[in-house]
Design a protein around this motif. Structure first.
Motif, short mmCIF file in Angstrom:
data_model
loop_
_atom_site.label_atom_id
_atom_site.label_comp_id
_atom_site.label_asym_id
_atom_site.label_seq_id
_atom_site.Cartn_x
_atom_site.Cartn_y
_atom_site.Cartn_z
N LEU A 195 30.45 29.59 37.15
CA LEU A 195 30.71 31.08 38.00
C LEU A 195 31.02 30.82 39.62
CD1 LEU A 195 28.16 33.06 36.33
CD2 LEU A 195 30.64 32.94 35.71
N ARG A 196 30.20 29.50 39.98
CA ARG A 196 30.38 29.32 41.43
C ARG A 196 31.77 28.73 41.87
NH1 ARG A 196 27.31 28.59 46.10
NH2 ARG A 196 28.28 27.10 47.52
N ALA A 197 32.30 27.96 40.90
CA ALA A 197 33.55 27.32 41.37
C ALA A 197 34.59 28.55 41.42
CB ALA A 197 33.87 26.61 40.00
N CYS A 198 34.47 29.33 40.41
CA CYS A 198 35.28 30.56 40.77
C CYS A 198 35.35 31.20 41.92
CB CYS A 198 35.16 31.79 39.26
SG CYS A 198 35.35 31.14 37.76
N ASP A 199 34.03 31.66 41.96
CA ASP A 199 33.76 32.16 43.55
C ASP A 199 34.22 31.51 44.71
OD1 ASP A 199 32.74 34.81 42.52
OD2 ASP A 199 30.56 33.77 42.55
N ASN A 200 34.28 30.34 44.80
CA ASN A 200 34.83 29.45 45.78
C ASN A 200 36.29 29.76 45.99
OD1 ASN A 200 32.43 27.86 46.22
ND2 ASN A 200 33.00 26.19 44.94
N ALA A 201 37.07 30.09 45.21
CA ALA A 201 38.30 30.43 45.15
C ALA A 201 38.61 31.52 46.16
CB ALA A 201 39.11 30.53 43.93
N LYS A 202 37.82 32.24 46.36
CA LYS A 202 37.90 33.72 47.25
C LYS A 202 38.23 33.32 48.72
CE LYS A 202 34.31 36.40 44.96
NZ LYS A 202 33.36 37.26 44.88
N ALA A 203 37.97 32.13 49.11
CA ALA A 203 38.16 31.87 50.37
C ALA A 203 39.52 31.42 50.77
CB ALA A 203 37.37 30.57 51.08
N PHE A 204 40.19 31.24 49.47
CA PHE A 204 41.51 30.81 49.73
C PHE A 204 42.62 31.93 49.27
CE2 PHE A 204 39.20 27.11 48.92
CZ PHE A 204 39.83 26.10 49.84
N GLY A 205 42.05 33.24 49.31
CA GLY A 205 42.59 34.31 48.98
C GLY A 205 43.23 34.41 47.37
N VAL A 206 42.45 33.71 46.50
CA VAL A 206 42.74 33.80 45.23
C VAL A 206 42.41 35.41 44.80
CG1 VAL A 206 42.15 33.34 42.83
CG2 VAL A 206 42.77 31.53 44.74
N SER A 207 43.33 35.96 44.18
CA SER A 207 43.02 37.26 43.50
C SER A 207 41.65 37.40 42.74
CB SER A 207 44.31 38.01 42.75
OG SER A 207 44.12 37.47 41.28
N GLU A 208 41.11 38.85 43.15
CA GLU A 208 40.00 39.08 42.46
C GLU A 208 40.20 39.02 40.95
OE1 GLU A 208 35.92 39.49 42.27
OE2 GLU A 208 37.14 39.49 44.15
N GLU A 209 41.46 39.49 40.35
CA GLU A 209 41.40 39.49 38.98
C GLU A 209 41.44 38.09 38.45
OE1 GLU A 209 43.70 38.94 35.31
OE2 GLU A 209 44.56 38.06 37.34
N VAL A 210 42.03 37.08 38.79
CA VAL A 210 42.07 35.85 38.45
C VAL A 210 40.46 35.31 38.34
CG1 VAL A 210 42.75 33.37 38.83
CG2 VAL A 210 44.06 35.00 39.31
N ILE A 211 39.69 35.76 39.58
CA ILE A 211 38.37 35.03 39.56
C ILE A 211 37.64 35.84 38.61
CG2 ILE A 211 36.40 35.30 40.98
CD1 ILE A 211 38.21 34.83 43.46
N THR A 212 37.82 37.14 38.54
CA THR A 212 36.90 37.81 37.33
C THR A 212 37.43 37.36 35.93
OG1 THR A 212 36.92 39.72 38.72
CG2 THR A 212 36.40 40.21 36.53
N ALA A 213 38.61 37.23 35.70
CA ALA A 213 38.94 36.57 34.61
C ALA A 213 38.37 35.50 34.26
CB ALA A 213 40.47 36.47 34.18
N GLY A 214 38.19 34.48 35.21
CA GLY A 214 37.75 33.38 34.74
C GLY A 214 36.23 33.29 34.73
N LYS A 215 35.45 34.16 35.43
CA LYS A 215 33.95 34.12 35.34
C LYS A 215 33.83 34.79 33.78
CE LYS A 215 31.57 35.41 38.99
NZ LYS A 215 31.53 36.26 40.17
N ARG A 216 34.42 35.57 33.19
CA ARG A 216 34.39 36.38 32.04
C ARG A 216 34.53 35.25 30.90
NH1 ARG A 216 36.58 42.57 32.09
NH2 ARG A 216 34.76 43.52 33.28
N HIS A 217 35.55 34.29 31.14
CA HIS A 217 35.79 33.26 30.34
C HIS A 217 34.77 32.32 29.93
CE1 HIS A 217 37.10 29.05 29.69
NE2 HIS A 217 37.15 29.43 28.67
N TYR A 218 34.00 31.92 31.32
CA TYR A 218 32.94 31.35 31.11
C TYR A 218 31.60 31.60 30.65
CZ TYR A 218 35.58 28.13 34.21
OH TYR A 218 36.52 27.20 34.79
#
Length: 319
Positions: A238-261
């Motif tokens: 989950l932390r790995a997904c959140d780390n991507a926020k600093a690079f402007g990765v979309s919330e949709e991608v991050i949320t989908a990744g976290k739900r998948h985990y």
């Protein structure tokens, strides 16, 4: 600058470290390379065995942490000493097959828009030498991974490259990409950040060029003995997904990744017949409207009958 550096962390791997280093140091290449092995304060004779090899292989550098400091510190130590244009990571209990280094370097040479590449690896039982599966081909989300993937695939679908199969380009934030706040899983968060810092693709290189060893103290074996350890793996993911926020990765991608985990964690406990944790994590994985795929939907809808879910999905669950 050297063409390539191989980074090998070592902790209590006296039984395995010599075959690992031999397999790397005997590689035939048309360029110079170095192998750097750092012992993290082992209580066995890993360090002595590594030192003995320096008399035979001048391109081996053996170092030792002053005390046991953990994998994140050891990875940063390795990166600080590496001189290569390309960085290759290999766990100290795994094996390289002939052609590994040349193949990875050639691919990065000819694909300048690739930040990180990886090859196939045999997963084998250390006691019997039996090949159990192939890591990327048999990954439970393999059908979603194109030959030329991206950081987004790493976030959404999990760790489809074997840690000891990866090569990546030097960038300006090498040690920053190691997230020392992750406690169990470091390779996957590391390579999400390597892909983001590098700005290029994540590519599969055809061919089996490594062997991933399963033994009683391997990562997977330790995790199967501890539910708490597996839950910490989830926190690191989950932390790995959140780390991507600093690079402007979309919330949709991050949320989908976290739900998948969460979903993958539910499946993991389903496979262990831990019904309570299966149900807890499958409910955390969705609001009832979003599903990763048909497997996810089936698992959520049939959560009160775990045996039915297991009967439908057992052959396709993450290990």
């Amino acid at each position: 600058m050297l063409k390539l550096s191989v980074l090998v962390p070592v902790y209590n791997l006296a039984v395995f470290i010599e075959p690992c280093l031999h397999s790397l140091l005997s590689q035939q290449t048309n360029f110079s390379y170095e192998v750097i092995a750092v012992d993290d304060g082992s209580s066995d004779d890993s360090y002595r065995r590594m030192q003995a090899l320096t008399a035979v292989y001048p391109h081996l550098l053996v170092l030792q942490n002053a005390q046991n400091s953990g994998l994140a510190y050891t990875q940063q130590h390795l990166l600080k000493r590496a001189r290569g244009e390309y960085l290759v990571y290999v766990d100290g209990d795994d094996l390289a097959l002939p052609g590994k280094l040349q193949t990875l370097a050639d691919y990065l040479d000819t694909h300048p828009d690739c930040s990180l590449c990886y090859h196939e690896a045999e997963v084998f039982d250390s006691d019997t030498n039996k090949i159990l599966r192939h890591y990327s081909r048999d990954f439970y989300n393999a059908k979603y991974i194109p030959q030329r993937a991206s950081y987004e695939h790493l976030i959404r679908y999990g760790c489809f490259p074997n840690a000891s199969s990866i090569a990546f380009r030097r960038h300006e934030h090498l040690t920053d990409a190691v997230d020392s706040k992750c406690k169990i899983i470091l390779d996957h968060p590391w390579h999400i950040l390597n892909a983001l810092y590098g700005g290029g693709s994540v590519d599969f290189v055809a061919g089996v060029f490594g062997r991933y060893r399963i033994h009683s103290n391997s990562f997977g074996s330790q995790t199967k003995r501890s539910a708490a350890r597996r839950e910490q793996v989830l926190e690191d993911q989950l932390r790995a997904c959140d780390n991507a926020k600093a690079f402007g990765v979309s919330e949709e991608v991050i949320t989908a990744g976290k739900r998948h985990y969460y979903f993958a964690t539910a499946l993991y406990f389903l496979k262990l017949r831990d019904d309570e944790r299966f149900q807890r994590f499958i409910n955390l994985s969705t609001d009832g409207d979003w599903f990763f795929d048909a497997r996810h939907q089936l698992a959520w809808r049939q959560q009160l009958t775990p045996s039915i879910v297991a009967g439908s999905l057992l052959g396709a669950l993450p290990s």
